[in-house]
Design a protein around this motif. Structure first.
Motif, short mmCIF file in Angstrom:
data_model
loop_
_atom_site.label_atom_id
_atom_site.label_comp_id
_atom_site.label_asym_id
_atom_site.label_seq_id
_atom_site.Cartn_x
_atom_site.Cartn_y
_atom_site.Cartn_z
N VAL A 1 -23.74 -54.99 -13.29
CA VAL A 1 -23.33 -56.36 -13.62
C VAL A 1 -22.00 -56.68 -12.94
N LEU A 2 -21.07 -55.74 -13.01
CA LEU A 2 -19.75 -55.95 -12.39
C LEU A 2 -19.86 -56.08 -10.88
N ASP A 3 -20.74 -55.27 -10.28
CA ASP A 3 -20.92 -55.35 -8.82
C ASP A 3 -21.44 -56.73 -8.41
N LEU A 4 -22.36 -57.26 -9.19
CA LEU A 4 -22.89 -58.60 -8.89
C LEU A 4 -21.81 -59.66 -9.05
N MET A 5 -21.00 -59.49 -10.08
CA MET A 5 -19.92 -60.46 -10.32
C MET A 5 -18.91 -60.45 -9.18
N ILE A 6 -18.59 -59.27 -8.68
CA ILE A 6 -17.59 -59.15 -7.61
C ILE A 6 -18.08 -59.80 -6.32
N GLU A 7 -19.39 -59.79 -6.11
CA GLU A 7 -19.95 -60.41 -4.90
C GLU A 7 -19.65 -61.90 -4.83
N TYR B 1 -14.67 -44.63 -16.44
CA TYR B 1 -13.48 -45.47 -16.56
C TYR B 1 -12.88 -45.80 -15.19
N ILE B 2 -12.79 -44.81 -14.33
CA ILE B 2 -12.24 -45.04 -12.98
C ILE B 2 -13.09 -46.06 -12.23
N ASN B 3 -14.41 -45.91 -12.34
CA ASN B 3 -15.32 -46.85 -11.67
C ASN B 3 -15.19 -48.26 -12.23
N TYR B 4 -14.99 -48.37 -13.54
CA TYR B 4 -14.75 -49.69 -14.13
C TYR B 4 -13.47 -50.30 -13.58
N HIS B 5 -12.44 -49.47 -13.52
CA HIS B 5 -11.13 -49.99 -13.09
C HIS B 5 -11.20 -50.55 -11.67
N LYS B 6 -11.90 -49.85 -10.80
CA LYS B 6 -12.01 -50.30 -9.40
C LYS B 6 -12.61 -51.70 -9.30
N ARG B 7 -13.45 -52.06 -10.27
CA ARG B 7 -14.13 -53.35 -10.24
C ARG B 7 -13.39 -54.43 -11.04
N ILE B 8 -12.99 -54.09 -12.27
CA ILE B 8 -12.44 -55.14 -13.13
C ILE B 8 -11.03 -55.57 -12.71
N ILE B 9 -10.35 -54.73 -11.92
CA ILE B 9 -9.04 -55.15 -11.42
C ILE B 9 -9.18 -56.40 -10.56
N GLU B 10 -10.36 -56.59 -9.96
CA GLU B 10 -10.62 -57.78 -9.15
C GLU B 10 -10.94 -58.99 -10.02
N LEU B 11 -11.43 -58.73 -11.23
CA LEU B 11 -11.93 -59.82 -12.08
C LEU B 11 -10.87 -60.36 -13.04
N VAL B 12 -9.90 -59.51 -13.41
CA VAL B 12 -8.83 -59.98 -14.30
C VAL B 12 -7.83 -60.78 -13.47
#
Length: 247
Positions: free
Chosen positions: A143-149, A169-180
């Motif tokens: 879901v996060l990968d789709l959102m980042i696109e 957690y590390i994998n989440y951080h790599k993605r959500i840092i772009e979304l916050v």
């Protein structure tokens, strides 16, 4: 004196065995915080959900009541409106968030187990805040990968709370840092992991504590070195690290 020392050791051992969410070594002090500050102000729906969750066999997965109070205060202080929660369980922290947000606030909530979420859903509905929640069942990473696109999603979240599989957690951080958004906050739960992060590698630990310990240590090291955020690690519940995005 020896008797007092033995009594203290027994109390510490008992505390660790019970598996408190609190890292305080004094059960009496933790109980004082709950009874003086938390329970008298706990909204009735949250109390109902907390007591409901206590009957569940996996109840240790729930957010502690003092952490729920902390999250509620934090969300109001930062005037959060658009939020995300990764890892829901029965929804105690989700309900705390939903109650803290304004009526038009939104929470994207993700968990691999809808069944657990539906334990708390009637309480959430009765509290009148279900309309704020968009629940998605399944792994969060796709879901996060789709959102980042979609660049329109970048920097749109005021607050993101992560309380899910520690090995990701590390994998989440790599993605959500772009979304916050810049100035927004990410909260990572369980970052002191039962106190094990400061224990010697050969210290006795429950199997699940030992298994996830290295992942938590890896996250803590990575967050401390990430120049995009300011961090604050708090001994609330099982440890929560707040990350404020600054760039």
């Amino acid at each position: 004196m020896a008797e007092n020392g033995a009594a203290q050791e027994n109390q510490v051992a008992k505390h660790q065995e019970v598996g408190h969410k609190s890292l305080l070594q004094s059960d009496a002090l933790y109980q004082y915080i709950l009874e003086t500050s938390v329970y008298p102000r706990e909204p009735e729906p949250m109390k109902e959900l907390r007591e409901l969750t206590a009957k569940h066999p996996w109840n240790l997965m729930t957010t502690s009541a003092d952490e729920g109070q902390f999250l509620s205060m934090l969300l109001k202080l930062i005037n959060a409106k658009n939020t995300m929660e990764i890892g829901v369980y029965t929804g105690y922290s989700l309900l705390a968030t939903a109650l803290a947000l304004p009526d038009d606030g939104k929470i994207l909530a993700m968990d691999i187990n809808r069944e657990n979420y539906e334990i708390g859903l009637p309480v959430i509905q009765k509290a009148g805040v279900a309309h704020k929640i968009d629940f998605r069942e399944g792994p969060a990473l796709p879901v996060l990968d789709l959102m980042i696109e979609d660049k329109n999603n970048h920097g749109t979240y005021d607050f993101i709370f992560v309380d899910a599989d520690k090995d990701n957690y590390i994998n989440y951080h790599k993605r959500i840092i772009e979304l916050v958004k810049v100035g927004g906050v990410i909260g990572y739960d369980n970052t002191l992991w039962n106190g094990s992060v400061a224990a010697p590698p050969d210290a006795p630990m429950r199997k699940y504590v030992r298994y996830y310990r290295d992942f938590v240590l890896e996250l803590n090291k990575a967050l401390a070195a990430d120049p995009r955020i300011e961090i604050c690690m708090l001994p609330v519940g099982d440890g929560i690290t707040l990350c404020r995005r600054i760039s």
